[in-house]
Motif scaffolding. Structure first.
Motif, PDB file in Angstrom:
ATOM      1  N   ILE A 139       0.898  -1.156   0.000  1.00 25.98           N
ATOM      2  CA  ILE A 139       0.000   0.000   0.000  1.00 25.98           C
ATOM      3  C   ILE A 139       0.938   1.207   0.000  1.00 25.98           C
ATOM      4  N   SER A 140       1.086   1.848  -1.163  1.00 28.69           N
ATOM      5  CA  SER A 140       2.144   2.853  -1.343  1.00 28.69           C
ATOM      6  C   SER A 140       1.881   4.138  -0.579  1.00 28.69           C
ATOM      7  N   VAL A 141       2.907   4.964  -0.611  1.00 26.50           N
ATOM      8  CA  VAL A 141       2.875   6.287   0.003  1.00 26.50           C
ATOM      9  C   VAL A 141       1.583   7.035  -0.356  1.00 26.50           C
ATOM     10  N   THR A 155      -0.574  -7.775  -4.643  1.00 25.84           N
ATOM     11  CA  THR A 155      -1.038  -6.589  -5.376  1.00 25.84           C
ATOM     12  C   THR A 155      -0.361  -5.338  -4.836  1.00 25.84           C
ATOM     13  N   TRP A 156      -0.088  -4.403  -5.753  1.00 22.33           N
ATOM     14  CA  TRP A 156       0.599  -3.155  -5.402  1.00 22.33           C
ATOM     15  C   TRP A 156      -0.356  -1.996  -5.681  1.00 22.33           C
ATOM     16  N   ILE A 157      -0.724  -1.274  -4.636  1.00 21.51           N
ATOM     17  CA  ILE A 157      -1.568  -0.082  -4.774  1.00 21.51           C
ATOM     18  C   ILE A 157      -0.618   1.109  -4.885  1.00 21.51           C
ATOM     19  N   GLY A 158      -0.617   1.803  -6.029  1.00 22.91           N
ATOM     20  CA  GLY A 158       0.362   2.863  -6.306  1.00 22.91           C
ATOM     21  C   GLY A 158       0.166   4.104  -5.445  1.00 22.91           C
ATOM     22  N   ALA A 159       1.174   4.953  -5.465  1.00 26.54           N
ATOM     23  CA  ALA A 159       1.182   6.164  -4.640  1.00 26.54           C
ATOM     24  C   ALA A 159      -0.055   7.012  -4.889  1.00 26.54           C
ATOM     25  N   GLY A 160      -0.701   7.426  -3.832  1.00 28.74           N
ATOM     26  CA  GLY A 160      -1.836   8.339  -3.936  1.00 28.74           C
ATOM     27  C   GLY A 160      -3.098   7.744  -4.523  1.00 28.74           C
ATOM     28  N   CYS A 173      -2.177  -7.590  -8.980  1.00 29.00           N
ATOM     29  CA  CYS A 173      -2.522  -6.378  -9.734  1.00 29.00           C
ATOM     30  C   CYS A 173      -1.547  -5.260  -9.413  1.00 29.00           C
ATOM     31  N   MET A 174      -1.349  -4.385 -10.397  1.00 32.76           N
ATOM     32  CA  MET A 174      -0.637  -3.119 -10.185  1.00 32.76           C
ATOM     33  C   MET A 174      -1.659  -2.017 -10.391  1.00 32.76           C
ATOM     34  N   ILE A 175      -1.930  -1.251  -9.365  1.00 31.33           N
ATOM     35  CA  ILE A 175      -2.847  -0.115  -9.472  1.00 31.33           C
ATOM     36  C   ILE A 175      -1.969   1.131  -9.546  1.00 31.33           C
ATOM     37  N   GLY A 176      -2.056   1.869 -10.647  1.00 33.85           N
ATOM     38  CA  GLY A 176      -1.124   2.971 -10.912  1.00 33.85           C
ATOM     39  C   GLY A 176      -1.240   4.107  -9.910  1.00 33.85           C
ATOM     40  N   ALA A 177      -0.196   4.912  -9.871  1.00 32.63           N
ATOM     41  CA  ALA A 177      -0.191   6.090  -9.010  1.00 32.63           C
ATOM     42  C   ALA A 177      -1.391   6.981  -9.344  1.00 32.63           C
ATOM     43  N   GLY A 178      -2.061   7.466  -8.333  1.00 38.51           N
ATOM     44  CA  GLY A 178      -3.169   8.405  -8.513  1.00 38.51           C
ATOM     45  C   GLY A 178      -4.465   7.795  -9.005  1.00 38.51           C
ATOM     46  N   GLY A 189      -3.463  -7.708 -13.510  1.00 41.27           N
ATOM     47  CA  GLY A 189      -2.955  -6.823 -14.551  1.00 41.27           C
ATOM     48  C   GLY A 189      -2.636  -5.457 -13.992  1.00 41.27           C
ATOM     49  N   THR A 190      -2.367  -4.523 -14.923  1.00 46.33           N
ATOM     50  CA  THR A 190      -2.032  -3.146 -14.538  1.00 46.33           C
ATOM     51  C   THR A 190      -3.215  -2.247 -14.864  1.00 46.33           C
ATOM     52  N   TYR A 191      -3.616  -1.459 -13.883  1.00 47.94           N
ATOM     53  CA  TYR A 191      -4.796  -0.604 -14.024  1.00 47.94           C
ATOM     54  C   TYR A 191      -4.406   0.834 -13.680  1.00 47.94           C
ATOM     55  N   VAL A 192      -4.817   1.796 -14.510  1.00 55.02           N
ATOM     56  CA  VAL A 192      -4.494   3.203 -14.227  1.00 55.02           C
ATOM     57  C   VAL A 192      -5.715   4.083 -14.486  1.00 55.02           C
ATOM     58  N   GLY A 193      -5.663   5.294 -13.945  1.00 56.41           N
ATOM     59  CA  GLY A 193      -6.653   6.318 -14.281  1.00 56.41           C
ATOM     60  C   GLY A 193      -7.780   6.454 -13.278  1.00 56.41           C
ATOM     61  N   VAL A 194      -8.676   7.406 -13.604  1.00 55.85           N
ATOM     62  CA  VAL A 194      -9.807   7.748 -12.737  1.00 55.85           C
ATOM     63  C   VAL A 194     -11.085   7.718 -13.564  1.00 55.85           C
ATOM     64  N   LYS A 198      -7.869  -1.093 -17.432  1.00 56.83           N
ATOM     65  CA  LYS A 198      -6.748  -2.035 -17.556  1.00 56.83           C
ATOM     66  C   LYS A 198      -5.883  -1.622 -18.743  1.00 56.83           C
ATOM     67  N   ILE A 199      -4.570  -1.531 -18.551  1.00 58.05           N
ATOM     68  CA  ILE A 199      -3.670  -1.238 -19.677  1.00 58.05           C
ATOM     69  C   ILE A 199      -2.758  -2.430 -20.013  1.00 58.05           C
ATOM     70  N   LYS A 200      -2.593  -3.384 -19.102  1.00 62.55           N
ATOM     71  CA  LYS A 200      -1.732  -4.552 -19.392  1.00 62.55           C
ATOM     72  C   LYS A 200      -2.297  -5.770 -18.710  1.00 62.55           C
TER      73      LYS A 200
HETATM   74  C1  LIG Z   1       1.101   1.991 -13.620  1.00 62.89           C
HETATM   75  C2  LIG Z   1       2.598   1.938 -13.890  1.00 62.89           C
HETATM   76  C3  LIG Z   1       3.203   0.735 -13.153  1.00 62.89           C
HETATM   77  C4  LIG Z   1       2.754   1.751 -15.380  1.00 62.89           C
HETATM   78  O1  LIG Z   1       4.092   1.721 -15.691  1.00 62.89           O
HETATM   79  P1  LIG Z   1       4.534   1.115 -17.106  1.00 62.89           P
HETATM   80  O2  LIG Z   1       4.081  -0.308 -17.178  1.00 62.89           O
HETATM   81  O3  LIG Z   1       5.996   1.398 -17.265  1.00 62.89           O
HETATM   82  O4  LIG Z   1       3.641   1.900 -18.148  1.00 62.89           O
HETATM   83  P2  LIG Z   1       4.026   3.110 -19.119  1.00 62.89           P
HETATM   84  O5  LIG Z   1       4.809   4.166 -18.381  1.00 62.89           O
HETATM   85  O6  LIG Z   1       4.619   2.513 -20.348  1.00 62.89           O
HETATM   86  O7  LIG Z   1       2.599   3.739 -19.452  1.00 62.89           O
HETATM   87  C5  LIG Z   1       1.656   3.075 -20.257  1.00 62.89           C
HETATM   88  C6  LIG Z   1       0.510   4.046 -20.487  1.00 62.89           C
HETATM   89  O8  LIG Z   1      -0.207   4.218 -19.245  1.00 62.89           O
HETATM   90  C7  LIG Z   1      -0.166   5.602 -18.837  1.00 62.89           C
HETATM   91  N1  LIG Z   1       0.063   5.616 -17.396  1.00 62.89           N
HETATM   92  C8  LIG Z   1       1.077   5.026 -16.736  1.00 62.89           C
HETATM   93  N2  LIG Z   1       0.948   5.211 -15.427  1.00 62.89           N
HETATM   94  C9  LIG Z   1      -0.172   5.937 -15.258  1.00 62.89           C
HETATM   95  C10 LIG Z   1      -0.813   6.442 -14.093  1.00 62.89           C
HETATM   96  N3  LIG Z   1      -0.341   6.203 -12.874  1.00 62.89           N
HETATM   97  N4  LIG Z   1      -1.953   7.120 -14.264  1.00 62.89           N
HETATM   98  C11 LIG Z   1      -2.451   7.370 -15.516  1.00 62.89           C
HETATM   99  N5  LIG Z   1      -1.878   6.897 -16.648  1.00 62.89           N
HETATM  100  C12 LIG Z   1      -0.740   6.206 -16.508  1.00 62.89           C
HETATM  101  C13 LIG Z   1       0.989   6.221 -19.601  1.00 62.89           C
HETATM  102  O9  LIG Z   1       0.799   7.593 -19.782  1.00 62.89           O
HETATM  103  C14 LIG Z   1       0.931   5.456 -20.912  1.00 62.89           C
HETATM  104  O10 LIG Z   1      -0.112   5.952 -21.678  1.00 62.89           O
HETATM  105  P3  LIG Z   1       0.027   6.059 -23.295  1.00 62.89           P
HETATM  106  O11 LIG Z   1       0.180   4.644 -23.770  1.00 62.89           O
HETATM  107  O12 LIG Z   1      -1.247   6.706 -23.710  1.00 62.89           O
HETATM  108  O13 LIG Z   1       1.251   6.878 -23.551  1.00 62.89           O
HETATM  109  C15 LIG Z   1       3.341   3.213 -13.391  1.00 62.89           C
HETATM  110  O14 LIG Z   1       3.164   4.305 -14.260  1.00 62.89           O
HETATM  111  C16 LIG Z   1       2.897   3.639 -11.992  1.00 62.89           C
HETATM  112  O15 LIG Z   1       1.896   4.342 -11.791  1.00 62.89           O
HETATM  113  N6  LIG Z   1       3.661   3.179 -10.998  1.00 62.89           N
HETATM  114  C17 LIG Z   1       3.381   3.441  -9.621  1.00 62.89           C
HETATM  115  C18 LIG Z   1       4.624   3.900  -8.890  1.00 62.89           C
HETATM  116  C19 LIG Z   1       4.333   4.120  -7.454  1.00 62.89           C
HETATM  117  O16 LIG Z   1       3.212   4.315  -7.037  1.00 62.89           O
HETATM  118  N7  LIG Z   1       5.351   4.056  -6.619  1.00 62.89           N
HETATM  119  C20 LIG Z   1       5.115   4.161  -5.187  1.00 62.89           C
HETATM  120  C21 LIG Z   1       6.342   3.912  -4.405  1.00 62.89           C
HETATM  121  S1  LIG Z   1       5.949   4.036  -2.685  1.00 62.89           S
END
Ligand SMILES: CC(C)(COP(=O)(O)OP(=O)(O)OC[C@H]1O[C@@H](n2cnc3c(N)ncnc32)[C@H](O)[C@@H]1OP(=O)(O)O)[C@@H](O)C(=O)NCCC(=O)NCCS
Length: 200
Positions: A139-141, A155-160, A173-178, A189-194, A198-200
């Motif tokens: 559960i990230s920062v 599963t990894w819940i990204g920052a914020g 799962c990887m839930i992207g930052a924000g 898989g990897t999920y991003v946005g609001v 799913k992106i991967k």
């Molecule tokens: C989700 C994440 C793992 C994807 O990384 P990745 O597999 O290298 O993916 P990419 O950077 O190639 O991005 C792929 C697409 O998703 C988008 N994207 C990536 N991360 C995103 C995010 N957090 N929110 C919105 N869109 C995101 C990119 O803009 C890109 O879009 P495009 O294809 O239209 O250009 C990474 O961006 C992320 O959010 N990591 C979290 C890091 C974190 O929270 N660390 C905490 C440490 S305590």
């Protein structure tokens, strides 16, 4: 806990060492496989991860990658694995926290919640009431789980990121930052946005 071995001499390991010191640990050493580094946070590196099974003291794994953290933790006698909670984390009395989990400064864990083993509950994150967090979850920062959320193993819940109440997220799962999760996630898989997509 007097002597502690932290496996993983990274920035994350350095934070783990600080929490251990604040919990009264008087001797801290690191194990790491990178031969080019010799200290972390002022503490010496005296061994490699392959020697983890031979360590005769308390151990915690300070590695961010869930798969690596799991593999190394499982190679150590489970009676030696400690749990670390920063003194400025707020953890409700009935919360259950598994071995090898680290709870960092400013984190809040509310009543009825169960946290698995080998997890990272990172700085200023929150896990609200009645959540079930699986093993080796991060559960990230600054991320937030609302009440009655289930998070599957590794599963990894990204920052914020924010997970709305009563949501289940499956393992791996990887839930992207924000990101904001408002529906159950049933496929790894990897999920991003609001809201998330799913992106991967
Ligand atoms: C989700 C994440 C793992 C994807 O990384 P990745 O597999 O290298 O993916 P990419 O950077 O190639 O991005 C792929 C697409 O998703 C988008 N994207 C990536 N991360 C995103 C995010 N957090 N929110 C919105 N869109 C995101 C990119 O803009 C890109 O879009 P495009 O294809 O239209 O250009 C990474 O961006 C992320 O959010 N990591 C979290 C890091 C974190 O929270 N660390 C905490 C440490 S305590």
């Amino acid at each position: 806990m007097k002597k502690l071995v932290i496996i993983g001499a990274s920035g994350h390991g350095k934070v783990v060492a600080d929490i251990a010191r604040k919990n009264g640990c008087s001797e801290i050493v690191f194990f790491d496989d990178d031969e080019s580094i010799h200290e972390c946070g002022g503490y010496p590196i005296i061994g490699k991860s392959s020697e983890a099974g031979t360590i005769d003291s308390d151990v915690i794994i300070g590695i961010g990658n869930a798969g690596v953290r799991k593999r190394i933790q499982e190679s150590v006698d489970e009676n030696k694995i400690v749990t670390l909670i920063h003194p400025d984390a707020v953890v409700a009395d009935d919360v259950v926290i598994g071995a090898g989990t680290v709870v960092m400064a400013g984190a809040v864990i509310n009543p009825g919640t169960h946290i698995g083993k080998g997890c990272i509950i990172n700085t200023c994150s929150s896990v609200d009431h009645d959540c079930k967090v699986g093993d080796y979850v991060h559960i990230s920062v600054g991320s937030h789980l609302c009440g009655t959320v289930n998070v599957g193993d590794r599963t990894w819940i990204g920052a914020g990121a924010t997970v709305s109440n009563n949501i289940s997220i499956c393992p791996d799962c990887m839930i992207g930052a924000g990101a904001v999760v408002i529906k159950n996630i049933e496929e790894a898989g990897t999920y991003v946005g609001v809201p998330v997509k799913k992106i991967k």
